[in-house]
Design an enzyme around this catalytic site. Sequence first.
Site, mmCIF file in Angstrom:
data_model
loop_
_atom_site.group_PDB
_atom_site.id
_atom_site.type_symbol
_atom_site.label_atom_id
_atom_site.label_comp_id
_atom_site.label_asym_id
_atom_site.label_seq_id
_atom_site.Cartn_x
_atom_site.Cartn_y
_atom_site.Cartn_z
ATOM 1 C CB CYS A 39 36.399 10.368 21.885
ATOM 2 S SG CYS A 39 35.875 11.394 23.270
ATOM 3 C CG HIS A 41 20.710 7.472 40.882
ATOM 4 N ND1 HIS A 41 21.320 8.160 41.904
ATOM 5 C CD2 HIS A 41 20.225 6.328 41.436
ATOM 6 C CE1 HIS A 41 21.203 7.471 43.039
ATOM 7 N NE2 HIS A 41 20.553 6.348 42.777
ATOM 8 C CB THR A 94 38.935 12.797 27.368
ATOM 9 O OG1 THR A 94 38.125 13.550 26.440
ATOM 10 C CG2 THR A 94 40.393 13.211 27.232
ATOM 11 C CG HIS A 131 16.476 8.447 40.600
ATOM 12 N ND1 HIS A 131 17.382 9.361 41.086
ATOM 13 C CD2 HIS A 131 16.481 7.412 41.482
ATOM 14 C CE1 HIS A 131 17.932 8.898 42.200
ATOM 15 N NE2 HIS A 131 17.396 7.708 42.452
ATOM 16 C CG ASP A 176 37.976 9.875 18.577
ATOM 17 O OD1 ASP A 176 38.206 8.907 19.337
ATOM 18 O OD2 ASP A 176 38.327 11.043 18.846
HETATM 19 C C1 RB5 Z 1 41.387 13.266 19.612
HETATM 20 O O1 RB5 Z 1 42.736 13.583 19.615
HETATM 21 C C2 RB5 Z 1 40.742 13.650 20.944
HETATM 22 O O2 RB5 Z 1 40.636 15.025 21.018
HETATM 23 C C3 RB5 Z 1 39.388 12.995 21.084
HETATM 24 O O3 RB5 Z 1 39.552 11.614 21.039
HETATM 25 C C4 RB5 Z 1 38.627 13.266 22.357
HETATM 26 O O4 RB5 Z 1 39.410 13.014 23.483
HETATM 27 C C5 RB5 Z 1 37.916 14.538 22.420
HETATM 28 O O5 RB5 Z 1 37.246 14.879 23.403
#
Ligand code: RB5
Length: 149
Positions: free
Chosen positions: A64, A97, A66, A132, A7
């Site tokens: 994304c 693993h 996080t 595993h 994203d």
């Molecule tokens: C977008 O703002 C953010 O929520 C997305 O990139 C991600 O971190 C979601 O888990």
Amino acid sequence: MIAIGSDHGGFELKTAVIRLLDERGLAYDDCGTDNGDSVDYPDFGEKVARKVASGAAVKGILVCGTGIGMSIVANKFPHVRAALATDPFMARMAKEHNNANILVLGGRVLDQGLAVEMVATWLDATFEGGRHQGRLDKIAALERELYKP
Ligand code: RB5
């Protein structure tokens, strides 16, 4: 072929990872997004995870902000083992693993150089099999039970 997607929160890191794939001469399918404009991560997680689930791609990389949202989306798909890694050790374990077929990264929480190094580590690692494999078989059995029509 490696499917890769992000994203807006992962766009810059995806671009850096694609440079690594280009340097290594690896075939990839860039599923977007194509710029930093705000989009919804499930749309791009779905594109990559569908390709891995169907076998159209042997591996996937998702980014994304996080890595959390992409992990949640990708792991809805049968045959997908998506691993969110935050350091090179986790990236290596994800393959050795867990035989993770999608590596998930957070573009807003990782140093870009380290994250690219983690992708290289995951690509170079080998699944250890043995005990595993037995654990992955249990996950596959759960999938068959939970997703049967
Ligand atoms: C977008 O703002 C953010 O929520 C997305 O990139 C991600 O971190 C979601 O888990």
